[in-house]
Design an enzyme around this catalytic site. Structure first.
Site, short mmCIF file in Angstrom:
data_model
loop_
_atom_site.label_atom_id
_atom_site.label_comp_id
_atom_site.label_asym_id
_atom_site.label_seq_id
_atom_site.Cartn_x
_atom_site.Cartn_y
_atom_site.Cartn_z
CG ASN A 132 -1.94 -1.08 1.18
OD1 ASN A 132 -2.22 -1.61 0.11
ND2 ASN A 132 -2.48 -1.43 2.32
CB ILE A 133 1.45 4.00 -2.11
CG1 ILE A 133 0.18 4.09 -2.96
CG2 ILE A 133 2.47 3.06 -2.75
CD1 ILE A 133 0.42 4.70 -4.34
CG ASP A 134 -2.99 3.37 2.35
OD1 ASP A 134 -2.04 3.02 3.08
OD2 ASP A 134 -3.96 2.63 2.12
CG HIS A 151 4.36 -1.30 -4.64
ND1 HIS A 151 3.14 -1.85 -4.93
CD2 HIS A 151 5.28 -2.18 -5.11
CE1 HIS A 151 3.31 -3.02 -5.54
NE2 HIS A 151 4.60 -3.24 -5.64
CB CYS A 159 15.57 16.38 -7.57
SG CYS A 159 15.75 17.25 -9.14
CB CYS A 183 14.79 20.30 -7.63
SG CYS A 183 16.44 20.28 -6.91
CB SER A 224 -4.73 -9.40 -5.28
OG SER A 224 -3.53 -8.73 -5.60
CG ASN A 247 -7.37 -11.81 1.08
OD1 ASN A 247 -7.36 -10.60 1.24
ND2 ASN A 247 -7.13 -12.37 -0.08
NE ARG A 248 -14.50 -8.95 0.09
CZ ARG A 248 -15.47 -8.99 1.01
NH1 ARG A 248 -16.36 -9.96 1.02
NH2 ARG A 248 -15.57 -8.06 1.93
#
Ligand SMILES: [Zn+2]
Length: 305
Positions: A132-134, A151, A159, A183, A224, A247-248
């Site tokens: 996750n990137i949240d 990730h 920069c 930058c 997933s 998990n689902r």
């Protein structure tokens, strides 16, 4: 190299596979019927965690949900373009609009994040690997040293021209007023350290070489398990180590190469985590922790942070 079974045995193999799956639905281990607080599998540190909902695959595979639905309102030729360097250099605006949407504070950690935080507080968390990137793992109070954000994250930036590193605080001010951060030294576009398609994973990802062989338990939550090389980590623990999937769906190597000590709780992630917390007898501690942390957010908001 292992060879594939001959074609004639394919049908029988598939049948056996299906049988193994149905057995997995029921938690089967020495502490049956389920995971009581005394379960020795959950008690001893260290345990290693693997978590994440694969933002890149959900872009392509889950129209109408998650990041994908957000991206439809952006000026993109196709959703994946938002994580492509060539498109970013052509037009960085959509990525920064997306970044603004993910600004820390727009979303809050949920019960699953706080469960992981509780594991850390108890000294049981060896490492948390996330796609996750949240930034919600950090927001839940788990220190960066315990995280491998495979990730990348918005906590730092680089920069794109002179490669100077910048702390996250430096670019948020620009992002929040819809301007592309530049930058201070060379005026190049500053890109948050999110891993784009074709970019290498952060060096911290190599920690898995040390972590997974010593883990006593692998928790796999809400994923997933489709994006490599992350997906293969689920096979990197010792064969005697239990893998608990909440998990689902039954996914990845747990579906394709199940092991005898796998435990699977399918369905809603938060519901599954709450059930585990209950069985561990940690419900009150969880409630205290969540109250304490959401209280902090309210205090911060009242101070205009
Ligand atoms: Zn520069």
């Amino acid at each position: 190299n292992q060879s594939l079974p001959a074609g004639g045995g394919h049908g029988r193999g598939r049948h056996q596979h299906a049988q193994r799956h149905s057995r997995l639905q029921v938690p089967k281990h020495p502490c049956a019927p389920a995971w009581p607080p005394s379960c020795p599998w959950l008690a001893p540190p260290p345990c290693s965690l693997l978590k994440g909902s694969a933002p890149f695959t959900s872009l392509c595979r889950s129209p109408g949900t998650g990041y994908y639905s957000t991206l439809q309102s952006y000026d993109l030729p196709y959703p994946e373009a938002i994580f492509e360097l060539s498109f970013f250099f052509h037009n960085p605006k959509p990525f920064f609009t997306f970044a603004k949407e993910l600004y820390p504070g727009n979303y809050r950690p949920n019960t699953a994040h706080y469960f992981l935080r509780l594991l850390h507080d108890k000294g049981l968390l060896l490492r948390l690997y996330t796609q996750n990137i949240d930034g919600l793992e950090r927001a839940s109070g788990i220190p960066a040293s315990k995280l491998v954000e495979a990730h990348g994250s918005f906590a730092s930036a680089t920069c794109t021209v002179c490669r100077r590193p910048f702390p996250g605080e430096d670019f948020w001010a620009d992002v929040m007023v819809d301007s592309v951060p530049r930058c201070r030294v060379c005026a190049g576009v500053v890109k948050p350290d999110i891993v784009f398609f074709g970019e290498p994973l952060p060096p911290r990802f190599l920690l898995h070489l040390a972590d997974f062989p010593v883990a006593d338990l692998l928790l796999i939550l809400g994923t997933s398990l489709e994006v490599e090389p992350f997906a293969s980590l689920s096979e990197a623990v010792r064969s005697s180590v239990p893998r608990l999937l909440i998990n689902r769906d039954l996914v990845g190597t747990l579906a394709r190469h199940p092991r005898g000590r796998d435990v699977v709780q399918l369905g809603d992630l938060v519901h599954g985590v709450k059930r585990l917390v209950e069985l561990l007898g940690w419900t009150e501690e969880m409630q205290d922790l969540i109250q304490q942390e959401t209280g902090k957010v309210r205090i911060a908001e009242s101070h205009g942070w």
